[in-house]
Each structure stands twice: as structure tokens, then as C-alpha cells.
Design an enzyme around this catalytic site. Structure first.
Site, mmCIF file in Angstrom:
data_model
loop_
_atom_site.group_PDB
_atom_site.id
_atom_site.type_symbol
_atom_site.label_atom_id
_atom_site.label_comp_id
_atom_site.label_asym_id
_atom_site.label_seq_id
_atom_site.Cartn_x
_atom_site.Cartn_y
_atom_site.Cartn_z
ATOM 1 N N TYR A 88 16.436 81.451 35.690
ATOM 2 C CA TYR A 88 17.339 82.242 36.526
ATOM 3 C C TYR A 88 16.900 83.697 36.593
ATOM 4 C CZ TYR A 88 20.684 78.434 36.782
ATOM 5 O OH TYR A 88 21.292 77.229 37.034
ATOM 6 N N GLY A 89 17.335 84.371 37.637
ATOM 7 C CA GLY A 89 16.990 85.777 37.816
ATOM 8 C C GLY A 89 17.974 86.737 37.201
ATOM 9 N N HIS A 350 14.607 133.170 27.086
ATOM 10 C CA HIS A 350 15.808 132.552 27.633
ATOM 11 C C HIS A 350 16.212 133.117 28.991
ATOM 12 C CE1 HIS A 350 17.096 135.964 25.116
ATOM 13 N NE2 HIS A 350 18.095 136.113 25.977
#
Length: 432
Positions: A88-89, A350
Site C-alpha cells: 500500500y501507498g 547583533h
């Protein structure tokens, strides 16, 4: 999923559920690998062209059940023989190792069909495994069709099978719609195999997550958390310190060296790689970022950037695409960089903004420095030489060049090249 995106394209640990499923299937080295697509198939097919271009697709125009889906998947292959694996996916934790072990068990047992099963505490909603006298599987009963006694069975069908091709072909031809859903059930092939005297075996997994699919966002979140737990455990066993695994998220594509420390609130995404001795976090998100040995990045965000060894970044720095920091660079708090190539040993203090700039080794951009890269029409590039000093709250109006060792006084607006080595700039519109 209640989404405009196809269910199997929703992601777990940075990869679509479909990509996980295809990867697991490829590990059994199939001669053909077919993905059956239906609703929203344009999305699914486009995604497959990106992640698995060699995979074939088959269209299920109407959703008439699992048996019908397998019929559609086999149609493009014509006459086939040997073994057929059906998966299944939407089961992202199913591993290639488990599929390979199933195939080997199927070959060695001589069974016509092998079913991946598990014993679960709450089997509600799953098909139940009804065992026969030879301990093989006599039949599989869907939950809606099961009796009270059958619903008490805890061994469930994962929906993942290994078939002998001839049994699968004949069993599909015998399917009918006499069930609560009015669909063609692949599970009825089990009854066909038993009817023609072929044994159906079970491969029982202890890892219940490998049988669990995803049908809604709650299940997607649970699956993501479990996948993340496993990825974190893998890296911790490989020598990485994860201080708080519950708040640390690491995608499957990330690479981490031993002796890295990840502090709480860290997210490592995409093609991020972290070299030995680095400390990342707390509260840091990096996507497609390369971090060198011994670097530290704190409370910051990075995308498509390179951080050299020994760098100190943050807190609250923002490394935008094209940022390249050489070794021992220091970026202070609230610094933003974009298309910035910064030389070794340079400091950007900064509250600075550095975009479209090349900065030489050992330079200093003091607090509040702005590289004004946009003239209103296009982005322009600024060059700051090695050892240059840019005083606090200065603005470099691109395109300008500050030569090696030059000095720009605090508060200056630089609109012309600074060409004199060691010159001190006045505060004004021009500087030489």
C-alpha cells in the site's frame, strides 16, 4: 485527509508516504514496480516522476475495491509468472527488510499466498485472520462482514501479500461482489487458494507500526511521531546526544556525525548535515544547511546555507539562502544574512543585515550595520575587504567596495568606495 493534496503525498519525516512505500518495494528488486493511481492521480504521477521515474503507473478509473485495484495494476504487465508482492501507498513504516523477509519465507514455505499479519490490542476496522486446521489461513473476514466471534480475533490482515502469480490471476478471475461493501475484495483470493488446495501462510510481524496505514491527520501525526522517535533513536545509538527527543525533529534525509549535541526544540530538515562536535539549539530550525565541526547555532533559523567549523551563530540569527560562512565566523543576535559570503574569523555583530555581500577574512561589522542591497530596481553587491572595520549603525549602500583594512566610522552612510587602507570615515553620504 480533507485536503487538496492526494493522501499518499502527505509527508512523514520529510518524505511522502508514497516515497516511503516505493522505497520499501524497490528493496525486493522487482522486475516490475507498478503504482495504481486513481483520485488526484495527476498529482501522484507528477510526484512519481520526481522521486521514482522508473516506476510504472496504472489507472483505476473507479474505486471498486482492493481486488479491482490489483487487476488494474497487473493489466499493463500482460502475462506474468513468478511472485507478485502487493502493498500500500499509505503504510510508511513498512520496511523493505520486512518485504524481503516475506518473499523469502514465501519461497521457502511453498505456500501459494503469504499474508503479513500482526496481533493488535484493538483490531477494530481490520480484516480478521481465521486460521485453519493446518495453522494456515483459512480465510480473511472484513470487519463489517465478521461475526461476533470473528471480531474477537486479534490477528489482523495488514493488506500486504505475496502471491504466486498463477494463483493470483485465477483468484482475481473468480472474485464477486457479495459482501457488505459490494466491492471486489482481494482477500477473497485467499478463499480461492484454499478451495483449490493451495496453502495460505502468514508472516507475523511484532512491529505493529508496519501494518498501520494513515487515513486522517490524527494518524498522520502519530505516524510522524513514531518515525521521528525511530530516527532519533538511530542517531543516539550512533553517538549523537539528543537532550530532549520529544521536542527534537530529524528528517530521514539528514546526516549527523558522532559527538553532535542537539538541544531541545531543534528541527533538522532536508539535506542538512552536521559535523562532529557541533551544538545545535535550543529552538533552532535548519533546512538544507551544512554545519562544520564544532560550530554552535542557537535559537536560529537557516535555509540553504553553509556554516563553517567553529562558527558561533545566534541567538535569533536568520541564515537565508546563499549564506556561506567560513570557519570561526561569529554572527550575533538578530543578524540576518542572504547571499552573503563571509570570510574566516569575521564578526557580524547583533542587529545587522548583510545581503548580497562578500566579506573578507577578519572583518568586523559592528552592531546595527546594514548592507542596503536593493536600489529599488535590482539587487546590487557590496564588497568588504579583509580586516575592514565597519562602525556601529553604518549603512553600506550597494554597490560599494570597502577595501582591505579600511575603517568606517560609526553612523556613516557609505555611498562611494572606501579605497584608502586604514582611513577613518566621516559620518556623511560619501566616504573616501
Amino acid at each position: 485527509m480533507k485536503s487538496s493534496r492526494a493522501k499518499v503525498l502527505h509527508e512523514v519525516a520529510g518524505r511522502s508516504m508514497l516515497a516511503w512505500a516505493v522505497d520499501a518495494a524497490e528493496q525486493v528488486s522487482p522486475e516490475h514496480l507498478v503504482v495504481v493511481v486513481g483520485h488526484q492521480r495527476e498529482q501522484v504521477e507528477a510526484h512519481l516522476r520526481e522521486v521514482a521515474p522508473a516506476v510504472l503507473t496504472a489507472v483505476q478509473e473507479e474505486q471498486k475495491g482492493t481486488g479491482h485495484a490489483v487487476m488494474c495494476g497487473l493489466a499493463p504487465l500482460g502475462e506474468i509468472s513468478g511472485i507478485v508482492v502487493v502493498t500500500y501507498g499509505d503504510v510508511p513504516l513498512l520496511s523493505g527488510e520486512t518485504l524481503s523477509a516475506m518473499v523469502e519465507d514465501h519461497r521457502s514455505s511453498g505456500d501459494a499466498v503469504t499474508v503479513l499479519t500482526a496481533h493488535v490490542p484493538d483490531p477494530t476496522g481490520y480484516g480478521r485472520i481465521v486460521r485453519g486446521g493446518d495453522a494456515g489461513i483459512a480465510r480473511i473476514v472484513e470487519h463489517k462482514d465478521a461475526s461476533e466471534a470473528e471480531r474477537a480475533i486479534t490477528e489482523i490482515n495488514s493488506g500486504i501479500y505475496v502471491f504466486d502469480a498463477d494463483v493470483l490471476h485465477d483468484g482475481l478471475a473468480s472474485l464477486g461482489t457479495d459482501n457488505a461493501q459490494g466491492e471486489l475484495y482481494l482477500t477473497d483470493v485467499i478463499a480461492h487458494a484454499n478451495a483449490v488446495g493451495r496453502r495460505v501462510g502468514a508472516y507475523v510481524t511484532e512491529d505493529l507500526w508496519q501494518t498501520e496505514g494513515v487515513n486522517n491527520r490524527l494518524q498522520l501525526a502519530r505516524m510522524g511521531a513514531e518515525m521521528n522517535r525511530r530516527i532519533g533513536e538511530k542517531w543516539m545509538l550512533a553517538g549523537v546526544t539528543v537532550v530532549d527527543p520529544a521536542t527534537t525533529w530529524i528528517e530521514d534525509s539528514v546526516d549527523i556525525a558522532p559527538d553532535v549535541t542537539l538541544l531541545p526544540g531543534t528541527q533538522l530538515l532536508g539535506a542538512t548535515s552536521i559535523a562532529t562536535g557541533a551544538v545545535i539549539g535550543p529552538d533552532t530550525t535548519l533546512k538544507d544547511v551544512e554545519v562544520g565541526e564544532g560550530a554552535t547555532i542557537s535559537r536560529s533559523q537557516g535555509l540553504l546555507a553553509t556554516v563553517g567549523s567553529g562558527c558561533q551563530v545566534g541567538p535569533f540569527a536568520y541564515l537565508r539562502p546563499g549564506t556561506e560562512l567560513a570557519e570561526d565566523v561569529r554572527l550575533g543576535a538578530f543578524v540576518e544574512t542572504k547571499r552573503a559570503v563571509v570570510g574566516a574569523g569575521t564578526t557580524v555583530a547583533h542587529q545587522a543585515y548583510a545581503a548580497d555581500v562578500e566579506i573578507g577574512a577578519g572583518a568586523t561589522l559592528c552592531a546595527g550595520t546594514i548592507v542596503a542591497n536593493d536600489d529599488g530596481k535590482s539587487k546590487q553587491t557590496t564588497h568588504v575587504g579583509a580586516g575592514a572595520f565597519i562602525g556601529a549603525h553604518s549603512v553600506l549602500v550597494a554597490p560599494v567596495t570597502v577595501s582591505d583594512g579600511a575603517y568606517v566610522a560609526a553612523g556613516s552612510t557609505v555611498t562611494e568606495d572606501v579605497t584608502t587602507q586604514g582611513a577613518a570615515g566621516a559620518r556623511g553620504s560619501g566616504l573616501d
